[in-house]
Design an enzyme around this catalytic site. Structure first.
Site, PDB file in Angstrom:
ATOM      1  N   MET A 287      -8.137   8.761   9.179  1.00 58.71           N
ATOM      2  CA  MET A 287      -8.704   9.215   7.897  1.00 58.71           C
ATOM      3  C   MET A 287      -9.634  10.409   8.081  1.00 58.71           C
ATOM      4  O   MET A 287     -10.666  10.502   7.441  1.00 58.71           O
ATOM      5  CB  MET A 287      -9.472   8.075   7.215  1.00 58.71           C
ATOM      6  CG  MET A 287      -8.573   6.933   6.825  1.00 58.71           C
ATOM      7  SD  MET A 287      -9.468   5.536   6.139  1.00 58.71           S
ATOM      8  CE  MET A 287      -9.988   4.688   7.613  1.00 58.71           C
TER       9      MET A 287
ATOM     10  N   LYS B  40      -1.291   2.824  -5.838  1.00 57.39           N
ATOM     11  CA  LYS B  40      -1.646   3.633  -7.001  1.00 57.39           C
ATOM     12  C   LYS B  40      -1.451   2.829  -8.267  1.00 57.39           C
ATOM     13  O   LYS B  40      -0.623   1.951  -8.363  1.00 57.39           O
ATOM     14  CB  LYS B  40      -0.832   4.916  -7.046  1.00 57.39           C
ATOM     15  CG  LYS B  40       0.653   4.719  -6.984  1.00 57.39           C
ATOM     16  CD  LYS B  40       1.320   6.073  -7.178  1.00 57.39           C
ATOM     17  CE  LYS B  40       2.825   5.973  -7.135  1.00 57.39           C
ATOM     18  NZ  LYS B  40       3.476   6.366  -5.948  1.00 57.39           N
TER      19      LYS B  40
ATOM     20  N   ASP C 201       0.805  -1.218   0.000  1.00 57.93           N
ATOM     21  CA  ASP C 201       0.000   0.000   0.000  1.00 57.93           C
ATOM     22  C   ASP C 201       0.833   1.261   0.000  1.00 57.93           C
ATOM     23  O   ASP C 201       2.004   1.233   0.292  1.00 57.93           O
ATOM     24  CB  ASP C 201      -0.765   0.049   1.334  1.00 57.93           C
ATOM     25  CG  ASP C 201      -2.090  -0.623   1.219  1.00 57.93           C
ATOM     26  OD1 ASP C 201      -2.529  -0.834   0.095  1.00 57.93           O
ATOM     27  OD2 ASP C 201      -2.680  -0.920   2.273  1.00 57.93           O
TER      28      ASP C 201
HETATM   29  N1  SAH Z   1      -4.215   0.215   9.282  1.00 53.78           N
HETATM   30  C1  SAH Z   1      -3.694   1.522   9.558  1.00 53.78           C
HETATM   31  C2  SAH Z   1      -4.701   2.609   9.308  1.00 53.78           C
HETATM   32  C3  SAH Z   1      -5.125   2.758   7.897  1.00 53.78           C
HETATM   33  S1  SAH Z   1      -6.273   4.047   7.694  1.00 53.78           S
HETATM   34  C4  SAH Z   1      -3.187   1.560  10.988  1.00 53.78           C
HETATM   35  O1  SAH Z   1      -3.445   0.616  11.745  1.00 53.78           O
HETATM   36  O2  SAH Z   1      -2.521   2.518  11.345  1.00 53.78           O
HETATM   37  C5  SAH Z   1      -5.248   5.338   7.191  1.00 53.78           C
HETATM   38  C6  SAH Z   1      -5.192   6.399   8.235  1.00 53.78           C
HETATM   39  O3  SAH Z   1      -4.289   6.017   9.249  1.00 53.78           O
HETATM   40  C7  SAH Z   1      -4.661   7.718   7.745  1.00 53.78           C
HETATM   41  O4  SAH Z   1      -5.647   8.466   7.111  1.00 53.78           O
HETATM   42  C8  SAH Z   1      -4.214   8.347   9.022  1.00 53.78           C
HETATM   43  O5  SAH Z   1      -5.313   8.852   9.720  1.00 53.78           O
HETATM   44  C9  SAH Z   1      -3.684   7.167   9.807  1.00 53.78           C
HETATM   45  N2  SAH Z   1      -2.232   7.017   9.677  1.00 53.78           N
HETATM   46  C10 SAH Z   1      -1.570   5.951   9.236  1.00 53.78           C
HETATM   47  N3  SAH Z   1      -0.246   6.143   9.298  1.00 53.78           N
HETATM   48  C11 SAH Z   1      -0.066   7.381   9.777  1.00 53.78           C
HETATM   49  C12 SAH Z   1       1.072   8.168  10.078  1.00 53.78           C
HETATM   50  N4  SAH Z   1       2.318   7.708   9.866  1.00 53.78           N
HETATM   51  N5  SAH Z   1       0.865   9.400  10.575  1.00 53.78           N
HETATM   52  C13 SAH Z   1      -0.358   9.876  10.787  1.00 53.78           C
HETATM   53  N6  SAH Z   1      -1.471   9.174  10.520  1.00 53.78           N
HETATM   54  C14 SAH Z   1      -1.331   7.933  10.033  1.00 53.78           C
END
Ligand code: SAH
Length: 818
Positions: free
Chosen positions: A495, A381, A359
């Site tokens: 998100m 993408k 991803d």
């Molecule tokens: N499975 C992932 C989440 C996926 S949803 C997890 O467990 O972290 C994607 C969202 O995760 C983004 O929109 C953001 O809100 C958050 N996110 C993921 N990585 C991030 C990072 N390094 N910094 C800030 N937000 C992050």
């Protein structure tokens, strides 16, 4: 009188369709034989009970008939009625088919969902067709190249229900079944038999009896042309395979005294299929089937009518029984970005992957850990910037596993925390593909921590809540702010950036205090991480001012007020610096560890790899005349290691080197040599080839001979002074340097990055990895003048460490970031 009537017990599957069909037949018989009474005995068959996988996978033949066969053999029933297409090609001993009914509507049909909008090409989703039959899938794939196929099982009514629930955009059914169930109004599109060849025996009912019994009362329903058609079709299938669920199709039509037979043959090894036609006398129906089978089989491989199965191939590439090596899928969480937060288990699994499906959110340093040979599929993408649709990702995982591959599905954070991990497992579970889940550090656990925010703290809150601001599209639900505002916990929104205003307003409107601390945390755990800490009422405005971008996490709660007190990540010496290390993999660990310890975000991007030269005649020659050398000079640690490893392999005692004097270009080389028990006596003060060469030119006496074991691409810097001084030397390559042929795995080099170059070849390797990059925007930290010169040639902004060693490079880095 009723008591005098003969009672005939008739076996049938217990599904509504089976019963309807049987009754249809019995009513017909009753008309001609009012003296007979029928008693219906229904049974659940194995095929009815296994509903969670495709029949191709269950394997075994006659899944829908076994139980009925047993009842017939044991005389619990007098005959059984079957859909002929469900019957095995070989009949069990003593239980032949005693009558074939007239053929019903033979075509397959497409059925669309009721009460839902129909799929259209511009709705942005793939057209998902539900079918459990490989025969249908193969043929429909040719008609609808863009369609995706999803397994559907269960009886006709269950399938219609699943369809109407929106699980599919269309399903394929046999028209005959729908008609017999009185559901012909559900038929939307008929598929002509020359587009989608029906299953052998489709729309024919077969009556199975026992040898030796009198079934003359069935003559009234027996249809001669249906029998001939069935025999041609079944002859075809029997010759090719004999299974009732392999992707073979056959359809015969009786025209006068002739039968016209059309068949589809699928070759499992190649995934190719072809269709063909043959006409012959109806009298020799079975022979006609066999003749067409032979004809198609003979022409596989060479003919133009051959269809190639779309990538993604057959649903039954590894059916049970024939399964050789079914692959496996690991759903792996990569954490929020910092490679240090990637679990050991994740790393291990990734290092063994044959396919990696990854991803956008997976950290760049982790992407560099993908095995070089693995097939890498970026689903973050596609062309342009559109992510690959979820259904397609699911499909890719299934297909790659079916190819027998070890597939790692690498996802940001944790796969099950807003990661759609569950959705991805559904299809795998449905198809009985083995899988494992490797959890990852989710953003809510790591990103606030790196921003100095403890998500819980006994003085401030009693709970923490993970919330997505984005529900599944079309679900239409919004967040329940009233509940959220009441929780007295830390709220973490994933998100949520685009909805930041709505979230904050919603919370305040629901009664949250306006000055409740709140934060937006951008790109957490990376060198580029930023945070905006404010109050819930002012956060949207301030985040906008700071132009905060995705990915970002929103944290609402009193604990946010601690972030200044507990800040730490950015305050580490190299905490805001991303550094790209281009050294060969096996030599990069130490440098990476040091930089990481200083807080840098380190990306290992080997631009060259080195490899000892195997069959090395020049070196063997040198070994055989070691006594002729007075000097050995090394220009790299790699050279030292290769030389001594070869010496060991050749069985030469190290004491054969006694009396020889040693030179080393710099500290790393010197150390590698010392580890072999030899302390170099000659070391230049500046660690360059030229300095070494000049020094040697002074030291090596007349009549003395020098051995120079080094890289195959060693430069003239060392040798030029030697030649000028007329010194006798043997320049022997002991290792090869290969420029990486990787493509940087999609890494984008940013102007704020620093790229470290430890040799001219690493510069060349880097340039080769990023063709077309504007090198003037690259900041390169070079180990020495020669490396710097190479970098300058490409316009790289060059910074040179004061000395040609790692300590000096690190000092330089600390100086730059200041
Ligand atoms: N499975 C992932 C989440 C996926 S949803 C997890 O467990 O972290 C994607 C969202 O995760 C983004 O929109 C953001 O809100 C958050 N996110 C993921 N990585 C991030 C990072 N390094 N910094 C800030 N937000 C992050």
């Amino acid at each position: 009188m009723a008591e005098n009537k003969k009672v005939i017990r008739v076996g049938s599957r217990e599904s509504r369709l089976a019963v309807e069909q049987t009754m249809l037949l019995l009513r017909q018989i009753e008309k001609s034989h009012p003296e007979l009474t029928f008693e219906l005995v229904t049974m659940k068959t194995t095929g009815d009970m296994i509903l969670d996988r495709s029949l191709d996978q269950v394997g075994g033949k006659g899944l829908f008939v076994k139980e009925l066969d047993k009842a017939l053999r044991e005389k619990q029933i007098d005959f059984s009625v079957h859909s002929l297409k469900d019957m095995p090609m070989e009949q069990p001993e003593g239980m032949p088919i005693v009558a074939f009914s007239g053929r019903g509507e033979v075509r397959d049909v497409l059925v669309y969902p009721r009460g839902r909008e129909r799929w259209s090409p511009d709705c942005g989703r793939p057209f998902v067709i539900g079918t459990s039959s490989e025969r249908r899938r193969l043929q429909l794939a040719a008609m609808f190249p863009e369609a995706e196929f999803s397994l559907i099982r269960g009886n006709v009514l269950t399938r219609l229900k699943k369809l109407d629930e929106g699980k599919y955009d269309a399903i394929v059914l046999a028209a005959a079944g729908l008609i017999r169930l009185g559901l012909s109004d559900r038929i939307d599109t008929y598929l002509e038999p020359d587009q989608v060849i029906p299953a052998a025996g489709q729309a024919i009912l077969a009556v199975q009896g026992r040898t030796g019994e009198d079934y003359s009362y069935l003559d009234c329903i027996a249809c001669e042309s249906a029998r001939q058609e069935a025999e041609a079709e079944r002859g075809f299938v029997r010759y090719l395979d004999g299974g009732c669920s392999s992707p073979i199709a056959a359809y015969a039509v009786k025209e006068g005294e002739l039968l016209r037979l059309r068949g589809l043959y699928y070759e499992e090894e190649t995934g190719r299929y072809l269709t063909g036609e043959l006409t012959g006398p109806a009298e020799e129906a079975e022979a006609l089937g066999i003749a067409l089978a032979k004809k198609l089989q003979a022409s596989v491989g060479g003919r133009t009518s051959c269809g190639k199965v779309r990538p993604g191939a057959p649903l039954n590439a590894c059916p049970a029984g024939r399964r050789t090596s079914c692959g496996k899928v690991w759903l792996v969480g990569a954490g929020p970005s910092d490679p240090g937060l990637f679990t050991l288990k994740g790393q291990k699994v990734l290092s063994e992957a044959q396919v990696v499906v990854y991803d956008r959110l997976v950290g760049p340093a982790i992407l560099q850990m993908m095995p070089e040979k693995a097939e890498k599929i970026d689903v973050g993408k596609r062309s342009g910037d559109h992510p690959v649709p979820q259904e397609e990702i699911n499909r890719i995982l299934l297909e790659k596993a079916r190819e027998g591959k070890r597939v790692v599905r690498l996802k940001g954070g944790d796969p099950f925390v807003f990661g759609r991990g569950g959705e991805e497992l559904e299809l795998l579970a449905e198809h009985h593909i083995p899988f494992e889940v490797v959890p990852g550090v989710t953003a809510a656990a790591a990103v606030p921590a790196y921003a100095g925010i403890p998500v819980t703290h006994r003085d401030y809150c009693s709970s923490v809540h993970l919330i997505t601001a984005h529900k599944k599209r079309g679900s239409g639900e919004t967040l329940d702010f009233d509940t959220l505002a009441k929780l007295d916990g830390t709220l973490v929104f994933y998100m949520g950036l685009s909805a930041l205003g709505d979230i904050c307003r919603g919370l305040v409107a629901a009664g949250m205090e306006e000055d409740m601390p709140a934060a937006v945390l951008e790109r957490g755990t990376t060198a580029a991480q930023r945070r905006v800490v404010s109050t819930v009422s002012r956060l949207p405005e301030e985040a906008r001012k700071e132009k905060i971008q995705s990915p970002a996490l929103i944290v609402v709660g009193k604990v946010c007020s601690l972030s200044e007190t507990f800040r730490w990540a950015e305050d580490r010496p190299l905490g805001k610096q991303r550094i790209i290390v281009t050294r060969p993999k096996k030599r990069s660990r130490k440098m990476a560890d040091r930089l990481t310890a200083l807080g840098a975000e380190v990306i290992l991007l080997p631009a060259i790899e080195t490899e000892p030269i195997g069959n090395n005649e020049p070196l063997e020659r040198a070994f055989s005349q070691l006594e002729t050398y007075s000097w050995i000079a090394f220009t790299s640690a790699e050279g030292v290691d290769c030389f001594f490893d070869k010496l060991y392999e050749a069985g030469i005692d190290i004491r054969n080197l006694s009396g020889i004097r040693f030179a080393a270009i710099g500290p790393a080389t010197e150390k590698a040599l010392a580890k072999r028990g030899i302390f170099a006596e000659v070391k230049p003060t500046v660690y360059t080839g030229e300095a070494l060469g000049t020094l040697l030119a002074e030291q090596v006496g007349p009549g003395e001979r020098l051995l120079l074991p080094r890289a195959d691409i060693g430069t003239e810097q060392v040798t030029a002074p030697l030649l000028a001084a007329g010194i006798a030397f043997d320049d022997v390559a002991v290792y090869r340097t290969e420029l990486s042929d990787g493509e940087g795995n999609g890494l984008d080099i940013r102007p704020e990055d620093i790229v470290t170059f430890t040799s001219a070849s690493t510069v060349r390797g880097f340039v080769r990895m990023f063709p077309g990059l504007d090198y003037r925007k690259v900041r390169g930290l070079c180990i020495g003048e020669q490396t710097a010169k190479e970098a300058e040639q490409y316009g790289i902004q060059v910074i040179v460490s004061d000395r040609a060693d790692m300590d000096s490079m690190v000092e330089k880095l600390l100086e730059i970031v200041k």
